[in-house]
Design an enzyme around this catalytic site. Sequence first.
Site, PDB file in Angstrom:
ATOM      1  N   ASP A   9       0.859  -1.184   0.000  1.00  0.00           N
ATOM      2  CA  ASP A   9       0.000   0.000   0.000  1.00  0.00           C
ATOM      3  C   ASP A   9       0.898   1.239   0.000  1.00  0.00           C
ATOM      4  O   ASP A   9       1.126   1.871   1.023  1.00  0.00           O
ATOM      5  CB  ASP A   9      -0.893  -0.027   1.234  1.00  0.00           C
ATOM      6  N   THR A  53     -13.087   0.530  -3.711  1.00  0.00           N
ATOM      7  CA  THR A  53     -12.402   1.025  -2.532  1.00  0.00           C
ATOM      8  C   THR A  53     -13.366   1.839  -1.651  1.00  0.00           C
ATOM      9  O   THR A  53     -14.530   2.005  -1.979  1.00  0.00           O
ATOM     10  CB  THR A  53     -11.182   1.870  -2.952  1.00  0.00           C
ATOM     11  N   PHE A  89     -11.953  -1.005   4.512  1.00  0.00           N
ATOM     12  CA  PHE A  89     -10.948  -0.185   5.185  1.00  0.00           C
ATOM     13  C   PHE A  89     -10.944  -0.435   6.690  1.00  0.00           C
ATOM     14  O   PHE A  89     -11.694   0.187   7.441  1.00  0.00           O
ATOM     15  CB  PHE A  89     -11.216   1.304   4.887  1.00  0.00           C
TER      16      PHE A  89
END
Length: 332
Positions: free
Chosen positions: A17, A159, A181
């Site tokens: 990431d 996302t 997340f």
Amino acid sequence: MPNLLEQLRTYTTVVADTGDIAAMEKFRPTDATTNPSLITAASQMPQYQPIVDGVLTEARKDLGDSASDKDVAKRAFERLAVAFGKKILAIVPGRVSTEVDARLSYDTDATIAQAHAIIEQYDKAGVDRKHILIKIASTWEGIRAAEVLEKEGIHCNLTLLFGLHQAVAAADAGVTLVSPFVGRILDWYKKDTGKDYQGADDPGVQSVTNVYDYYKKFGYHTQVMGASFRNIGEIKELAGCDLLTISPQLLGELESTQGGLPRKLDPETAKTLVIMKIDVDKETFDKMHAADRMATDKLKEGIEGFSAALVKLETLLAKRLAELEARAPAAV
């Protein structure tokens, strides 16, 4: 005994990431993800200035001398993410996620159009589409765009995913991958309740576990990639998830830590669970989203944050372009 990172790789595809090429060369992940904030940070590093300058020069040639620095910077932003993507794919053997402008998150047609523009750039560079994931926010409009793109053979990563309603709608749309997340969910609950959470009690861990179990229970092909980690404890609780995208700092911590790492998520176990299947049309999506304060808050905050990062990046690019043209106008 192998370190935690080595053990994690036996259960889970490890993804970096970051937009930092050097970090990818160090940890050699299978895949990589970027976002506007990461690209903005990387573009300010001296070692990546040649990439930035090359993209700006190309954008100026395309638009001509009459175009404003701001317009050239906007064109350059679209190409910069792809330029980093191409550099990343020289290192990772799998896929890179390239993000659509977050300011288009509620516009299905505009999202599709920008996804096509991104894929066209990769096509021209000779990059096989199997190595690209188009990253789109998990709004209803974004999910509808991804559904169209997947049918065209363009794979998507949904996302800013915080609620089960988003995950179910994305899987029903046939998307390749979703990114719940973890850390941002934890942040919201800590602020809302004033409590700290550890291990399996972490609300972010529980959210990803619920999505993973739902997908495996009902045989969805959509993969789950936990994202946005605050500590390695969260990562340890999600060992066995399809993919985990992890910052270089936490990758380093996993690599330097010894100890056992038992598998926590398993598809066969998920199949034995009693889970209610839900149908998510737009009305249900909107109702579930409105009822989920955390998902509502974090989706809005995430889109606004990525949009602000893009504005910052475009401002930086316009400034850099002006510097280049002042220094060597004939070369730009």
